[in-house]
Design an enzyme around this catalytic site. Sequence first.
Site, PDB file in Angstrom:
ATOM      1  N   PRO A  13       0.684  -1.311   0.080  1.00  0.00           N
ATOM      2  CA  PRO A  13      -0.059  -0.148  -0.067  1.00  0.00           C
ATOM      3  C   PRO A  13       0.886   1.339  -0.061  1.00  0.00           C
ATOM      4  O   PRO A  13       2.143   1.245   0.488  1.00  0.00           O
ATOM      5  CB  PRO A  13      -0.999  -0.062   1.339  1.00  0.00           C
ATOM      6  CG  PRO A  13       0.028  -1.072   2.081  1.00  0.00           C
ATOM      7  CD  PRO A  13       0.949  -1.945   1.211  1.00  0.00           C
ATOM      8  N   ASP A  63       9.803  -1.871 -16.730  1.00  0.00           N
ATOM      9  CA  ASP A  63       8.330  -2.116 -16.379  1.00  0.00           C
ATOM     10  C   ASP A  63       7.411  -0.685 -16.740  1.00  0.00           C
ATOM     11  O   ASP A  63       6.758  -0.133 -15.932  1.00  0.00           O
ATOM     12  CB  ASP A  63       8.276  -2.115 -14.757  1.00  0.00           C
ATOM     13  CG  ASP A  63       6.787  -2.768 -14.464  1.00  0.00           C
ATOM     14  OD1 ASP A  63       6.102  -3.347 -15.396  1.00  0.00           O
ATOM     15  OD2 ASP A  63       6.297  -2.801 -13.221  1.00  0.00           O
TER      16      ASP A  63
HETATM   17  N1  LIG Z   1       4.928   9.244  -5.459  1.00  0.00           N
HETATM   18  C1  LIG Z   1       3.677   8.928  -5.510  1.00  0.00           C
HETATM   19  N2  LIG Z   1       2.958  10.125  -5.421  1.00  0.00           N
HETATM   20  C2  LIG Z   1       1.722   9.890  -5.516  1.00  0.00           C
HETATM   21  N3  LIG Z   1       1.019   8.750  -5.671  1.00  0.00           N
HETATM   22  C3  LIG Z   1       1.723   7.799  -5.665  1.00  0.00           C
HETATM   23  C4  LIG Z   1       3.080   7.763  -5.656  1.00  0.00           C
HETATM   24  N4  LIG Z   1       3.657   6.470  -5.696  1.00  0.00           N
HETATM   25  C5  LIG Z   1       2.596   5.690  -5.903  1.00  0.00           C
HETATM   26  N5  LIG Z   1       1.444   6.257  -5.933  1.00  0.00           N
HETATM   27  C6  LIG Z   1       0.044   5.823  -6.025  1.00  0.00           C
HETATM   28  O1  LIG Z   1      -0.175   4.517  -5.807  1.00  0.00           O
HETATM   29  C7  LIG Z   1      -0.609   3.552  -6.392  1.00  0.00           C
HETATM   30  C8  LIG Z   1       0.082   2.324  -6.400  1.00  0.00           C
HETATM   31  O2  LIG Z   1       1.390   2.631  -6.722  1.00  0.00           O
HETATM   32  P1  LIG Z   1       2.482   1.132  -6.956  1.00  0.00           P
HETATM   33  O3  LIG Z   1       3.461   1.736  -7.913  1.00  0.00           O
HETATM   34  O4  LIG Z   1       2.921   0.652  -5.742  1.00  0.00           O
HETATM   35  O5  LIG Z   1       1.601   0.264  -7.968  1.00  0.00           O
HETATM   36  P2  LIG Z   1       1.278   0.185  -9.330  1.00  0.00           P
HETATM   37  O6  LIG Z   1       2.007   0.874 -10.303  1.00  0.00           O
HETATM   38  O7  LIG Z   1      -0.318   0.414  -9.483  1.00  0.00           O
HETATM   39  O8  LIG Z   1       1.131  -1.382  -9.510  1.00  0.00           O
HETATM   40  P3  LIG Z   1       2.681  -2.249  -9.799  1.00  0.00           P
HETATM   41  O9  LIG Z   1       3.032  -3.005  -8.608  1.00  0.00           O
HETATM   42  O10 LIG Z   1       2.336  -3.184 -10.908  1.00  0.00           O
HETATM   43  O11 LIG Z   1       3.639  -1.287 -10.234  1.00  0.00           O
HETATM   44  C9  LIG Z   1      -0.146   4.271  -8.005  1.00  0.00           C
HETATM   45  O12 LIG Z   1      -1.213   4.034  -8.939  1.00  0.00           O
HETATM   46  C10 LIG Z   1      -0.357   5.879  -7.573  1.00  0.00           C
HETATM   47  O13 LIG Z   1      -1.451   6.404  -7.906  1.00  0.00           O
END
Ligand SMILES: Nc1ncnc2c1ncn2[C@@H]1O[C@H](COP(=O)(O)OP(=O)(O)OP(=O)(O)O)[C@@H](O)[C@H]1O
Length: 442
Positions: free
Chosen positions: A94, A211
Amino acid sequence: MTVKKITWKSFVPSCYKNEENPISNDPKKPIIKQNSFQRVSLSDISNPSTTISMDDLSISLVGSNLHVFTLLELRTITQSFSSSNFIGEGGFGPVHKGFIDDKMRPGLEAQPLAVKLLDLDGCQGHREWLTEVIFLGQLRHSHLVKLIGYCYENDQRLLVYEYMPRGSLENHLFRKYGACLPWCARMKIAVGAAKGLAFLHETEKPVIYRDFKASNILLDSDYTAKLSDFGLAKDGPEGDNTHVSTRVMGTHGYAAPEYIMTGHLTSMSDVYSFGVVLLELITGRRSMDKARPSREQNLVEWARPKLNDPRKLELIVDPRLEGQYSVIGAQKAAALAYACLSHHPKTRPTMSNVVKTLEAIQEFNDTLTESFVYIVSADFDKVCGEQKEEPKKKSRHQNYRDNGHKRRMRSPRSPTVHSDAYPNKNGINGMRSQRPNGVKAN
Ligand SMILES: Nc1ncnc2c1ncn2[C@@H]1O[C@H](COP(=O)(O)OP(=O)(O)OP(=O)(O)O)[C@@H](O)[C@H]1O
Ligand SMILES: [Mg+2]
């Protein structure tokens, strides 16, 4: 270009307080100029001759610009990872918003942060965390998300980033309700993300991102795109090598076919994934969408035959744009996507050529004047204003509350997947289409 390798010891001499600096005292070793930045690569630490354990490395700072936070500090700034601070969740775990005041750390200004917490029951772990710290801790660029610091306590692994107010491109492009992302914003995002990839490919020790997808492109308040998630990144080939051999990992629908077939990873694999995202921007469709009729589920297969035919192209441009796009720009963008998606990796353009082409596309102003009424929100106006010459029209799109984090995103639609198997001669079917929330790195 010669690529010098340095050891972990030389990079973080403070870890070896009882030893003399091996660089300065050995005349046979090259003297590394203090101000010449050399990146530690993953291979530096996975080399069997190094005595550095992963734990030693993790405890120490990779690059002096990262802050090491305690779990208590991160609990405090995220209000104990409360659900009201929850932003989203991917394979790592999360993500919560937090706010740091200027008293917590000298030198760290008050600002919002995004805190990513490793899901201990998930498939990712220390390795992905470490890869992120090593790459993002050392690479700094206006189109890469800034890693502010990390936390390492017992089993807990956290990553602390600058907060990106508009969330991910995925949230903006594919949401069912709310404003449609205008053409000019889409092209601005494409240019920014392309610059991020070009930087990785052309830095002194090139990096293959591996990725590239809509959920890993984060957006700043003015729609500046920044790449996040370096858990699958690899150092590029060195010397005379043309590729890096890896296990096949990435995200179904974005990974290049030759990489899936052979496991041979090159920067051209990233160019292919860029082509997929560009197609998503043009069409407003996801790279894989099981909800569509079978012939339309794979975006590349569905769109590719239409990209070089202007009459067919018109039919695949995102209908939510309601004709408000540059026709010439869309044709050029489609031709660029076609080139990036070439079956022959060597004929794909380099990312710096992609940047040049997209910058030229941004200049086209031939947006169709439709008879319906159309208003551009104040937010988008800032992004698109310079390119729009026509007077503003009244719009159907009146709901421009454009915060990418309005909805809780629990299950990303295109999660990072991996194949336990080595390169698969049977092609794309060899890659798992889903994974239980996580990746494996090799
Ligand atoms: N630095 C950040 N600032 C704001 N929101 C963020 C940030 N990093 C991640 N998020 C939010 O958290 C969500 C989850 O991010 P995360 O990179 O963990 O997973 P993902 O890209 O959806 O999936 P995967 O694990 O396949 O990369 C993202 O969709 C984004 O909206
Ligand atoms: Mg991600």
